[in-house]
Design a protein around this motif. Structure first.
Motif, PDB file in Angstrom:
ATOM      1  N   LEU A 167       0.853  -1.188   0.000  1.00 14.23           N
ATOM      2  CA  LEU A 167       0.000   0.000   0.000  1.00 14.23           C
ATOM      3  C   LEU A 167       0.889   1.237   0.000  1.00 14.23           C
ATOM      4  O   LEU A 167       1.577   1.509   0.988  1.00 14.23           O
ATOM      5  CB  LEU A 167      -0.919   0.007   1.228  1.00 14.23           C
ATOM      6  CG  LEU A 167      -1.820   1.240   1.389  1.00 14.23           C
ATOM      7  CD1 LEU A 167      -2.772   1.386   0.203  1.00 14.23           C
ATOM      8  CD2 LEU A 167      -2.603   1.169   2.693  1.00 14.23           C
ATOM      9  N   ASN A 168       0.925   1.904  -1.127  1.00 13.53           N
ATOM     10  CA  ASN A 168       1.739   3.122  -1.273  1.00 13.53           C
ATOM     11  C   ASN A 168       3.205   2.896  -0.896  1.00 13.53           C
ATOM     12  O   ASN A 168       3.846   3.738  -0.268  1.00 13.53           O
ATOM     13  CB  ASN A 168       1.158   4.268  -0.435  1.00 13.53           C
ATOM     14  CG  ASN A 168      -0.183   4.739  -0.973  1.00 13.53           C
ATOM     15  OD1 ASN A 168      -0.434   4.685  -2.175  1.00 13.53           O
ATOM     16  ND2 ASN A 168      -1.040   5.191  -0.082  1.00 13.53           N
ATOM     17  N   SER A 207      -3.749   6.961  -4.469  1.00 17.53           N
ATOM     18  CA  SER A 207      -3.009   5.927  -3.759  1.00 17.53           C
ATOM     19  C   SER A 207      -3.014   4.666  -4.615  1.00 17.53           C
ATOM     20  O   SER A 207      -3.760   4.568  -5.595  1.00 17.53           O
ATOM     21  CB  SER A 207      -3.654   5.634  -2.401  1.00 17.53           C
ATOM     22  OG  SER A 207      -3.435   6.679  -1.484  1.00 17.53           O
ATOM     23  N   TYR A 208      -2.200   3.691  -4.230  1.00 16.73           N
ATOM     24  CA  TYR A 208      -2.193   2.422  -4.958  1.00 16.73           C
ATOM     25  C   TYR A 208      -2.007   1.269  -3.979  1.00 16.73           C
ATOM     26  O   TYR A 208      -1.443   1.420  -2.891  1.00 16.73           O
ATOM     27  CB  TYR A 208      -1.079   2.399  -6.015  1.00 16.73           C
ATOM     28  CG  TYR A 208       0.325   2.479  -5.460  1.00 16.73           C
ATOM     29  CD1 TYR A 208       1.041   1.334  -5.126  1.00 16.73           C
ATOM     30  CD2 TYR A 208       0.957   3.707  -5.273  1.00 16.73           C
ATOM     31  CE1 TYR A 208       2.316   1.402  -4.616  1.00 16.73           C
ATOM     32  CE2 TYR A 208       2.236   3.797  -4.771  1.00 16.73           C
ATOM     33  CZ  TYR A 208       2.920   2.636  -4.441  1.00 16.73           C
ATOM     34  OH  TYR A 208       4.194   2.711  -3.929  1.00 16.73           O
ATOM     35  N   VAL A 209      -2.527   0.129  -4.374  1.00 18.67           N
ATOM     36  CA  VAL A 209      -2.318  -1.102  -3.618  1.00 18.67           C
ATOM     37  C   VAL A 209      -1.962  -2.194  -4.618  1.00 18.67           C
ATOM     38  O   VAL A 209      -2.567  -2.293  -5.689  1.00 18.67           O
ATOM     39  CB  VAL A 209      -3.554  -1.478  -2.776  1.00 18.67           C
ATOM     40  CG1 VAL A 209      -4.780  -1.724  -3.626  1.00 18.67           C
ATOM     41  CG2 VAL A 209      -3.263  -2.697  -1.896  1.00 18.67           C
ATOM     42  N   ASN A 228     -13.291   4.496   1.211  1.00 16.13           N
ATOM     43  CA  ASN A 228     -12.406   4.469   0.054  1.00 16.13           C
ATOM     44  C   ASN A 228     -13.214   4.730  -1.220  1.00 16.13           C
ATOM     45  O   ASN A 228     -14.279   4.156  -1.433  1.00 16.13           O
ATOM     46  CB  ASN A 228     -11.733   3.092  -0.019  1.00 16.13           C
ATOM     47  CG  ASN A 228     -10.915   2.901  -1.268  1.00 16.13           C
ATOM     48  OD1 ASN A 228     -11.441   2.522  -2.299  1.00 16.13           O
ATOM     49  ND2 ASN A 228      -9.616   3.152  -1.171  1.00 16.13           N
ATOM     50  N   THR A 278      -6.599  -2.762   5.308  1.00 16.46           N
ATOM     51  CA  THR A 278      -5.926  -1.468   5.433  1.00 16.46           C
ATOM     52  C   THR A 278      -6.683  -0.335   4.754  1.00 16.46           C
ATOM     53  O   THR A 278      -6.341   0.827   4.951  1.00 16.46           O
ATOM     54  CB  THR A 278      -4.516  -1.544   4.827  1.00 16.46           C
ATOM     55  OG1 THR A 278      -4.632  -2.001   3.468  1.00 16.46           O
ATOM     56  CG2 THR A 278      -3.633  -2.496   5.612  1.00 16.46           C
ATOM     57  N   LEU A 279      -7.694  -0.627   3.958  1.00 17.68           N
ATOM     58  CA  LEU A 279      -8.408   0.407   3.231  1.00 17.68           C
ATOM     59  C   LEU A 279      -9.568   0.954   4.052  1.00 17.68           C
ATOM     60  O   LEU A 279     -10.272   0.206   4.731  1.00 17.68           O
ATOM     61  CB  LEU A 279      -8.922  -0.123   1.894  1.00 17.68           C
ATOM     62  CG  LEU A 279      -7.863  -0.617   0.914  1.00 17.68           C
ATOM     63  CD1 LEU A 279      -8.515  -1.067  -0.383  1.00 17.68           C
ATOM     64  CD2 LEU A 279      -6.822   0.456   0.633  1.00 17.68           C
TER      65      LEU A 279
END
Length: 281
Positions: free
Chosen positions: A4-5, A109-111, A19, A14-15
């Motif tokens: 995650l990031n 953000s990115y996962v 979201n 974690t989200l």
């Protein structure tokens, strides 16, 4: 382990509940095949992701270079002990929390997640694979339909329909009643020496494997590629049909209604595809 990031974690929760990808489908994803630490078709995945982010008016961070994406993918693969195996990697990019339909925060953000796959290269599965048309809902022939977004309700409902009717897959129609693609990949049809696939303008996914096969077919001396709209009436008149995606490669269709199909061209193209993958490794 998920990424995650840039932070690796075992925590899959974690989200945030708010979201934007979850609440509004304000997210894009790429599904990538990584073979023994080699990211297949990296450049094509990267440029599709960047183009898709621009279309959705997402702010692209300066750090989002091709090298950065590759490093984050391989870091995730290594964290999941898949560096010496073949992995399916999924990158999801979403706008940061804030706002309703109108975002209040343009940052993204990115996962990244990774799971193992059995085969290093593409194999041809010639077992029974029956399909039919899914006609409850239709794909809109516009630019948004060509993107890999989290707005995939038609694919989900179509998959449930296929399962309920003992089908391996379904073919989707657009609002003009042209056949666009399968639930999980692009569609190719073979009639004699002509290989046909629906054009992007009909609303089909701008598939990575679709691009690879088009490049391969265009240099084959004995076959002609045609990108044209496909009528449902054509499906029972062709010799062969197959579905493509970056994880499976080429999936031959064995039956549509009363029509059965051969696999000769699928075998030829799969052989060429695996050679291309090996040469790029």
């Amino acid at each position: 382990m998920i990424n995650l990031n840039g932070t690796l974690s075992n925590n899959e929760q974690t989200l945030s509940y708010n979201n934007r990808g979850f609440n509004y489908g304000d997210a894009l994803f790429e599904t990538i095949k990584v073979v023994h630490g080699k990211v297949l078709f990296l450049e094509d995945h990267y440029f599709r992701l960047m183009a898709s982010m621009r279309i959705l008016r997402m702010e692209i961070p300066m750090s989002f270079t091709m090298e950065f994406i590759k490093e984050e993918v391989l870091k995730t693969v290594e964290a999941n002990q898949l560096s010496k195996r073949t992995a399916r990697v999924k990158i999801v990019v979403f706008r940061e929390t804030g706002g309703l339909y109108l975002p209040k925060n343009e940052a993204v953000s990115y996962v990244i997640s990774a799971t193992s796959l059995e085969s290093d290269f593409y194999l041809l599965d010639e077992s029974a694979y029956e399909v039919d048309l899914f006609k409850d809902y239709y794909v809109s022939p516009d630019l948004l339909s060509t993107l890999k977004t989290n707005n995939k309700a038609i694919n989900v409902v179509g998959s449930v329909y296929a399962s309920e009717n003992d089908l391996a897959n379904c073919l989707l129609l657009n609002t003009k009643k042209s056949v666009v693609e399968a639930l999980n990949g692009n569609l190719f049809l073979v009639k004699g020496k002509e290989i046909k696939t629906p054009p992007i303008s009909d609303g089909c996914l701008k598939g990575i494997l679709r691009k690879q096969l088009i490049d391969i077919i265009n240099i084959l001396p004995d076959y002609t590629l045609v990108e044209e709209s496909v009528s449902p009436f054509e499906l029972q008149r062709v010799d062969e049909m197959f579905i493509t995606n970056v994880i499976t490669g080429i999936q031959p269709i064995s039956k549509y209604r009363k029509k059965t199909y051969t696999t000769d061209v699928a075998k030829l193209l799969l052989q060429k595809l695996n050679v291309k993958v090996r040469l790029s490794s």
